[in-house]
Design a protein around this motif. Sequence first.
Motif, short mmCIF file in Angstrom:
data_model
loop_
_atom_site.label_atom_id
_atom_site.label_comp_id
_atom_site.label_asym_id
_atom_site.label_seq_id
_atom_site.Cartn_x
_atom_site.Cartn_y
_atom_site.Cartn_z
N PHE A 301 3.12 -1.50 -1.83
CA PHE A 301 2.81 -2.92 -1.67
C PHE A 301 3.48 -3.51 -0.43
O PHE A 301 2.96 -4.46 0.18
N ASP A 302 4.64 -2.95 -0.03
CA ASP A 302 5.25 -3.34 1.24
C ASP A 302 4.29 -3.04 2.39
O ASP A 302 4.13 -3.86 3.32
N PHE A 303 3.64 -1.88 2.35
CA PHE A 303 2.69 -1.52 3.40
C PHE A 303 1.55 -2.53 3.45
O PHE A 303 1.09 -2.91 4.54
N VAL A 304 1.05 -2.95 2.28
CA VAL A 304 -0.04 -3.93 2.26
C VAL A 304 0.40 -5.23 2.90
O VAL A 304 -0.29 -5.78 3.78
N GLN A 305 1.55 -5.76 2.49
CA GLN A 305 2.01 -7.03 3.04
C GLN A 305 2.35 -6.93 4.52
O GLN A 305 2.27 -7.92 5.25
N ALA A 306 2.71 -5.73 4.99
CA ALA A 306 2.97 -5.51 6.41
C ALA A 306 1.69 -5.35 7.21
O ALA A 306 1.74 -5.17 8.44
N ARG A 307 0.53 -5.40 6.53
CA ARG A 307 -0.79 -5.28 7.18
C ARG A 307 -0.92 -3.93 7.88
O ARG A 307 -1.40 -3.83 9.02
N LEU A 308 -0.55 -2.86 7.17
CA LEU A 308 -0.69 -1.52 7.70
C LEU A 308 -1.88 -0.81 7.08
O LEU A 308 -2.26 -1.09 5.94
N ALA A 309 -2.45 0.14 7.81
CA ALA A 309 -3.30 1.14 7.17
C ALA A 309 -2.40 2.02 6.31
O ALA A 309 -1.18 2.11 6.55
#
Length: 389
Positions: A301-309
């Motif tokens: 979910f950190d990756f999602v909020q960081a706007r990463l693939a």
Amino acid sequence: MTRRRPRPRLLILSFFDISVDPRVMKQVRLFARDYDVTTCSPGPLPHPDVAHIPLDESWVPDRGRIGNLVDDVAREREWFRWSYRQTPIVKQARRKLRGRRFDVAIANDADAVGVASGIVGASRVHADLHEFFPGLPQPEGLLGDRQRRYWTWLVRRHCAAAASATTVGAEIARRYAEYGVTPGVVTNATHRHDLPVRATGTPLRLVHSGNPFRDRGLGEIMRAVAASTSEVTLDLYLMTHNQVELAAVVELADALGDRIRVLEPVGQDELVETLNRYDVGIHVLPPTSENNSLALPNKFFDFVQARLAIIVGPSLEMARIVREHGLGIVTDDFSEESIRRSLDALTPDAVDAAKRAADAAAHTLSAESQVDVWSDAVAAIVSRRGVRS
């Protein structure tokens, strides 16, 4: 003059340091607004608006020769109730909480539920189960089998008796139904961050954050990055509390060349902003235990909020969400070769599209869309059982 209604008194109990546990800190921040919250756990005061009862993880009572003998017999004969009550942190928490009055309690994880039930009664307890406890990895043999039976007993005896429960994913919730528990789902979603979708350049910058444990598949990821025909780099932000395993990761990174760096960990309050500087978050977690196969961790979910693939392995929960929202790539399996093939196929355009998908899903996959499940469960207990005078 009307008297103000008293705020319900809520106990949040954990046998791990709440101040560094993102999931439990969400509970603390959520309920501190409307409840008189008391936290009880190892570690410092987690929030200025709550009271705190600290537990000492290193405390071990002197049981004496007879007490130790009884404990040995209890383990051998699987007197689980005795063994549970004699566990040092259980014994300490019961002693420190004895005589205190609460209207409702949230017990974090299966081993805390029995203590909370003893303080407020099972009908006033909400059990938040961070893992699938009957599936925790155990050593092969008699000791491992006994420990599995012990965790199963805790779930059936204490968690099933609680007024309500939640856990971290839909598949784990389904597994718990076999043990008499019907949890709702509150994922380990990160709070919503309003961050930009950054354009992707070359080389493609991959990132991973977390623990350096050897069962997390870091070696396969690192070797795949080193061998990929794509222009990719990998930065690893790894926790430092396990120096032996961390040293092994650093040694491998040095051997594989300058595509891979091991960096100091970043605090939770700045982690997502740090990740936002990258292009792809990667977490290919081998199914070395039942919990690993069902994992849906904070870092996802950190990756999602960081706007990463995002690149994940075919883990049930992570793969489902990646496919549902178009967030990136699910590898064919958990091997180095499968990860390398996925990296070789990466293009800046595909990464940009996955980043935009992460931005579109940022609210749906945020903590703000999840925590009402806790609010409703705790409010329902107070509504049914009332506020004690």
